[in-house]
Design a protein around this motif. Structure first.
Motif, short mmCIF file in Angstrom:
data_model
loop_
_atom_site.label_atom_id
_atom_site.label_comp_id
_atom_site.label_asym_id
_atom_site.label_seq_id
_atom_site.Cartn_x
_atom_site.Cartn_y
_atom_site.Cartn_z
N SER A 9 0.83 -1.21 0.00
CA SER A 9 0.00 0.00 0.00
C SER A 9 0.86 1.25 0.00
CB SER A 9 -0.91 0.01 1.23
OG SER A 9 -1.63 1.23 1.31
N ASN A 11 -0.42 3.89 1.35
CA ASN A 11 -1.08 4.67 2.41
C ASN A 11 -0.54 4.36 3.80
OD1 ASN A 11 -3.09 6.19 0.86
ND2 ASN A 11 -3.97 4.18 0.39
N GLU A 102 -7.75 -2.53 0.53
CA GLU A 102 -8.06 -1.46 -0.43
C GLU A 102 -8.68 -2.04 -1.69
OE1 GLU A 102 -4.28 1.35 0.98
OE2 GLU A 102 -4.20 0.20 -0.89
N ARG A 106 -12.62 -1.41 -2.49
CA ARG A 106 -12.82 -0.59 -3.68
C ARG A 106 -13.80 -1.29 -4.63
NH1 ARG A 106 -8.10 -0.88 -5.74
NH2 ARG A 106 -7.16 0.65 -4.37
N TYR A 116 -14.83 4.12 -2.88
CA TYR A 116 -14.17 3.82 -1.61
C TYR A 116 -13.01 4.78 -1.41
CZ TYR A 116 -11.62 1.21 1.99
OH TYR A 116 -10.96 0.84 3.15
N GLU A 118 -9.76 5.45 0.55
CA GLU A 118 -8.82 4.60 1.29
C GLU A 118 -8.35 5.28 2.58
OE1 GLU A 118 -5.76 3.95 -1.55
OE2 GLU A 118 -6.99 2.64 -2.83
N VAL A 180 -10.00 -1.59 9.63
CA VAL A 180 -10.49 -1.08 8.34
C VAL A 180 -12.01 -1.21 8.28
CG1 VAL A 180 -10.45 -1.47 5.84
CG2 VAL A 180 -8.31 -1.52 7.15
#
Length: 300
Positions: A9, A11, A102, A106, A116, A118, A180
């Motif tokens: 990721s 993120n 993710e 998504r 979505y 993230e 999440v």
């Protein structure tokens, strides 16, 4: 769990080694948006507060005397039994799991005609500041709706294995997927609605709503695992058992029995071991977000 070939990721915020201590005071987080979900250490502290009449805010350390974390950076060789190499491996693992959530969410949001957004995930060591206030590693992993970030001190995974008797990489993935799941609730408007209802409710009703929120996040974690395995074959033999064991080990009843030696059901905020296993399994087997309405199920 097959994870090493997965994508990483973008993120991730790595704040490990950022030491708090210097600077001026931070405002008390009263009135701020509170952190959602996870927080196994926080749950333990809240249990002790409820049982022994101690203000939980004092136990957690969320008071007006908090200090701003400074930006001095240290590179810890290891903490809580984790070597630097093991920390980096876990950081890599977390990045892969986050990326997989993710991809899954998504697609699920797009199937419903939505986009979505993230979340970001913050790795920290010892203590951290979020939009929900200042927290120490003792609170465990948590999600802050105020900044839409998941926070985790990797030393928690040492606790998960040794203290909570929930070893295994899929148990570790379940923790991230649960947090999440709280982000998904936030995007769907569920968390804000529950927060509004809790502000108008007494302690018993507020606790009940908290339990429903946590069980739905468990179910959403199962939904992720269902689709991730169907689409990318991430699960290996024994992984499901690892995840279900983790859900059981962090039930309120087992947590309270560990900390105080007895159980106070009226103080539950995350759900019993049986409930957490049941809702995680429900999402895992069905893969259906619609099947995760713990609030409606509680009224039946």
């Amino acid at each position: 769990m097959r994870w090493r070939t997965g994508r990483r990721s973008d993120n991730i915020e790595d704040r490990r080694g950022v030491r708090a201590g210097a600077g001026g005071g931070v405002r008390s987080p009263v009135g701020r948006r509170t952190a959602a979900g996870g927080g196994l250490g926080l749950l333990l502290l809240l249990v002790l507060g409820l049982l022994f009449g101690v203000d939980p805010a004092l136990l957690v350390g969320l008071t007006g005397s908090m200090q701003e974390p400074d930006t001095r950076r240290e590179v810890p060789a290891g903490y809580a039994g984790l070597t630097a190499a093991r920390q980096d491996e876990l950081a890599d693992f977390v990045s892969v799991v986050l990326a997989d959530t993710e991809d899954t969410w998504r697609e699920l949001f797009a199937a419903g005609g939505a986009r979505y957004r993230e979340p970001r995930l913050v790795l920290f060591s010892g203590q951290v500041r979020s939009a929900c206030g200042f927290a120490e590693a003792a609170v465990g992993p948590f999600y802050c709706p105020g900044d839409e970030k998941v926070y985790i001190d990797l030393s928690f995974y040492d606790d998960l294995k040794h203290r909570f008797k929930a070893p295994g990489d899929f148990a570790q993935a379940y923790v991230i997927a649960h947090e999440v799941g709280h982000h998904v609730q936030n995007l769907l408007g569920i968390s804000p609605e529950v927060s509004r209802a809790q502000r108008a409710a007494g302690r018993a009703e507020s606790n009940r709503l908290s339990v429903m929120l946590e069980l739905q996040a468990d179910c959403f974690a199962g939904v992720w695992a269902h689709h991730a395995d169907r689409d990318r074959s991430i699960l290996e033999q024994g992984d499901i058992e690892e995840g279900l064991n983790a859900a059981a080990q962090i039930g309120d009843d087992r947590m309270q029995r560990r900390s105080a030696g007895f159980v106070v059901p009226d103080s539950f905020t995350h759900g019993s071991s049986e409930q957490r296993v049941r809702w995680f399994r429900r999402g895992l087997q069905s893969g259906s977000m619609q099947g995760c309405n713990s609030f409606e199920a509680a009224r039946l």
